[in-house]
Write an enzyme that holds these catalytic residues in place. Structure first.
Site, PDB file in Angstrom:
ATOM      1  N   TYR A   1       0.857  -1.311  -0.118  1.00 20.37           N
ATOM      2  CA  TYR A   1      -0.043   0.056  -0.163  1.00 20.37           C
ATOM      3  C   TYR A   1       0.753   1.331   0.015  1.00 20.37           C
ATOM      4  O   TYR A   1       0.563   2.322  -0.508  1.00 20.37           O
ATOM      5  CB  TYR A   1      -0.839  -0.083   1.222  1.00 20.37           C
ATOM      6  CG  TYR A   1      -2.134   0.699   1.031  1.00 20.37           C
ATOM      7  CD1 TYR A   1      -3.004   0.616   0.068  1.00 20.37           C
ATOM      8  CD2 TYR A   1      -2.533   1.799   1.925  1.00 20.37           C
ATOM      9  CE1 TYR A   1      -4.253   1.551  -0.225  1.00 20.37           C
ATOM     10  CE2 TYR A   1      -3.454   2.599   1.700  1.00 20.37           C
ATOM     11  CZ  TYR A   1      -4.366   2.544   0.699  1.00 20.37           C
ATOM     12  OH  TYR A   1      -5.540   3.477   0.802  1.00 20.37           O
TER      13      TYR A   1
ATOM     14  N   LYS B   1      -2.885   8.522   2.531  1.00 16.90           N
ATOM     15  CA  LYS B   1      -4.378   8.486   3.305  1.00 16.90           C
ATOM     16  C   LYS B   1      -4.057   9.132   4.675  1.00 16.90           C
ATOM     17  O   LYS B   1      -5.112   9.767   5.178  1.00 16.90           O
ATOM     18  CB  LYS B   1      -4.812   7.071   3.545  1.00 16.90           C
ATOM     19  CG  LYS B   1      -5.123   6.579   2.207  1.00 16.90           C
ATOM     20  CD  LYS B   1      -6.224   7.370   1.600  1.00 16.90           C
ATOM     21  CE  LYS B   1      -6.841   6.642   0.352  1.00 16.90           C
ATOM     22  NZ  LYS B   1      -7.806   7.491  -0.474  1.00 16.90           N
TER      23      LYS B   1
HETATM   24  P1  NAD Z   1     -12.144   3.776  -8.395  1.00 18.67           P
HETATM   25  O1  NAD Z   1     -11.034   3.480  -9.528  1.00 18.67           O
HETATM   26  O2  NAD Z   1     -13.428   3.355  -8.949  1.00 18.67           O
HETATM   27  O3  NAD Z   1     -12.059   5.376  -8.127  1.00 18.67           O
HETATM   28  C1  NAD Z   1     -10.906   6.203  -8.057  1.00 18.67           C
HETATM   29  C2  NAD Z   1     -11.125   7.146  -8.652  1.00 18.67           C
HETATM   30  O4  NAD Z   1     -10.246   8.282  -8.871  1.00 18.67           O
HETATM   31  C3  NAD Z   1     -11.577   6.888 -10.200  1.00 18.67           C
HETATM   32  O5  NAD Z   1     -12.849   7.413 -10.695  1.00 18.67           O
HETATM   33  C4  NAD Z   1     -10.542   7.776 -10.914  1.00 18.67           C
HETATM   34  O6  NAD Z   1     -10.795   8.372 -12.409  1.00 18.67           O
HETATM   35  C5  NAD Z   1     -10.357   8.998 -10.205  1.00 18.67           C
HETATM   36  N1  NAD Z   1      -9.004   9.604 -10.227  1.00 18.67           N
HETATM   37  C6  NAD Z   1      -7.762   9.285 -10.339  1.00 18.67           C
HETATM   38  N2  NAD Z   1      -6.942  10.225 -10.841  1.00 18.67           N
HETATM   39  C7  NAD Z   1      -7.563  11.383 -10.957  1.00 18.67           C
HETATM   40  C8  NAD Z   1      -7.432  12.539 -11.429  1.00 18.67           C
HETATM   41  N3  NAD Z   1      -6.359  13.317 -11.662  1.00 18.67           N
HETATM   42  N4  NAD Z   1      -8.715  13.557 -11.481  1.00 18.67           N
HETATM   43  C9  NAD Z   1      -9.959  13.191 -11.218  1.00 18.67           C
HETATM   44  N5  NAD Z   1     -10.324  11.919 -10.697  1.00 18.67           N
HETATM   45  C10 NAD Z   1      -8.990  11.068 -10.674  1.00 18.67           C
HETATM   46  O7  NAD Z   1     -11.739   3.016  -7.142  1.00 18.67           O
HETATM   47  P2  NAD Z   1     -12.356   3.239  -5.456  1.00 18.67           P
HETATM   48  O8  NAD Z   1     -11.824   2.022  -4.792  1.00 18.67           O
HETATM   49  O9  NAD Z   1     -13.938   3.411  -5.701  1.00 18.67           O
HETATM   50  O10 NAD Z   1     -11.645   4.441  -4.995  1.00 18.67           O
HETATM   51  C11 NAD Z   1     -12.286   5.614  -4.248  1.00 18.67           C
HETATM   52  C12 NAD Z   1     -11.822   6.092  -3.223  1.00 18.67           C
HETATM   53  O11 NAD Z   1     -12.033   5.237  -2.224  1.00 18.67           O
HETATM   54  C13 NAD Z   1     -10.377   6.346  -2.966  1.00 18.67           C
HETATM   55  O12 NAD Z   1      -9.796   7.240  -2.666  1.00 18.67           O
HETATM   56  C14 NAD Z   1      -9.798   5.024  -2.648  1.00 18.67           C
HETATM   57  O13 NAD Z   1      -8.207   5.155  -1.949  1.00 18.67           O
HETATM   58  C15 NAD Z   1     -10.736   4.904  -1.370  1.00 18.67           C
HETATM   59  N6  NAD Z   1     -10.827   3.584  -0.794  1.00 18.67           N
HETATM   60  C16 NAD Z   1     -10.738   2.482  -1.526  1.00 18.67           C
HETATM   61  C17 NAD Z   1     -10.976   1.209  -0.847  1.00 18.67           C
HETATM   62  C18 NAD Z   1     -11.108  -0.023  -1.958  1.00 18.67           C
HETATM   63  O14 NAD Z   1     -10.707  -1.033  -1.111  1.00 18.67           O
HETATM   64  N7  NAD Z   1     -11.765  -0.010  -2.803  1.00 18.67           N
HETATM   65  C19 NAD Z   1     -10.931   0.965   0.394  1.00 18.67           C
HETATM   66  C20 NAD Z   1     -10.791   2.341   1.197  1.00 18.67           C
HETATM   67  C21 NAD Z   1     -10.796   3.663   0.568  1.00 18.67           C
END
Ligand code: NAD
Length: 268
Positions: free
Chosen positions: A156, A163
């Protein structure tokens, strides 16, 4: 009447139907919110538009959060259609694939800066621009974080550091904006398979461990994040700010596990 009836939410970070942003969008729509979306770049448009249509959203715009001009244009266009914003959802993170494998000590300067810019500064940049629109009775900002901010997880790496900074940014924004009655919170979600998480080497090991070791012995789903987001965005949470809410089946409280013999009832 829905908990978010009459409220408008701008959701930044929808990529596809697996996105945590989509779980939040569906839950917000079910509670009566009007939704608006932005997505990162042209390649995502054909996936995002049909989803936005499903929840009745008319505002769907492209915005790369690293570009100030695109951020300004996003809010200018938003103001053409809406005179108020109630909930800003930040569901954006990025780090290069090579930084999400191997050792944190090998993180490059530009890889570090890129992860911090997209995953942390973007929250500040979006919030700044949303401020003049937060004129309703209970405006709030919501972001998504992970336990890798607090504890170390294999691969990670730089995203864990990002984060940690994001969670600190939530507290500082909450302190700044509280006197204007604007709340800022984070949801620390358990692991869910999405486009972003598929970039983390060995992500399936973490999913397996949560199922085995979390107090509730299961992984979470997109809808769990949506439900928590409804709570934090609603009047039910009107006195909750600067908070990180864990939606992870309790995994964050677990330290060491019993050995296999003890678990199977053998007394030593
Ligand atoms: P996801 O890939 O669906 O979403 C991530 C988003 O970030 C995408 O829509 C991507 O286009 C966007 N992004 C990246 N670079 C960008 C930029 N320069 N401008 C605009 N948008 C940009 O994946 P997710 O898992 O739904 O992630 C959403 C959030 O949730 C993130 O912050 C991620 O760290 C967090 N999160 C995810 C998990 C997991 O296990 N999936 C757990 C905890 C937190």
């Amino acid at each position: 009447m829905g908990l978010l009836e009459g409220r408008t939410a701008l959701i930044v970070g929808l990529a596809n139907e697996r996105s945590l942003a989509w779980g939040i969008a569906q839950a917000f729509a079910a509670e009566g919110a009007t939704l608006a979306f932005s997505y990162a770049g042209p390649a995502l448009e054909r996936r995002v538009r049909p989803l936005a249509e499903q929840v009745g959203a008319r505002f769907v715009e492209q915005c790369d959060v690293q570009r100030d001009a695109e951020l300004d244009a996003l809010f200018a266009r938003f103001r053409e259609q809406h005179d108020r914003l109630d909930v800003l959802v930040h569901a954006v993170a990025f780090a290069r694939r090579e930084e999400l494998a191997g050792r944190f000590v090998d993180t490059s300067r530009d890889g570090f800066q890129l992860a911090m810019d997209v995953s942390v500064y973007s929250l500040v940049a979006l919030t700044q621009r949303a401020l003049p629109l937060f004129t309703g009775p209970n405006p709030s900002v919501l972001t998504l974080t992970y336990d890798g901010a607090r504890r170390t997880y294999p691969n990670y790496n730089v995203m864990g550091v990002a984060k940690a900074a994001l969670e600190a940014a939530v507290r500082y924004l909450a302190r700044d904006l509280g006197p204007q009655n604007i709340r800022v919170n984070a949801i620390s979600a358990g692991p869910v398979r999405t486009l972003a998480s598929s970039g983390i080497r060995g992500f399936h090991w973490i999913l397996d461990q949560v199922e085995e070791r979390a107090p509730l012995r299961r992984n979470i789903a997109q809808a769990d994040v949506g439900a928590a987001a409804v709570y934090l965005a609603s009047d039910l949470a009107r006195n909750v700010t600067g908070h990180t809410l864990y939606v992870d089946a309790g995994y964050h409280i677990v330290g060491a596990e019993l050995g296999r013999a003890e678990r199977e009832g053998e007394v030593r």
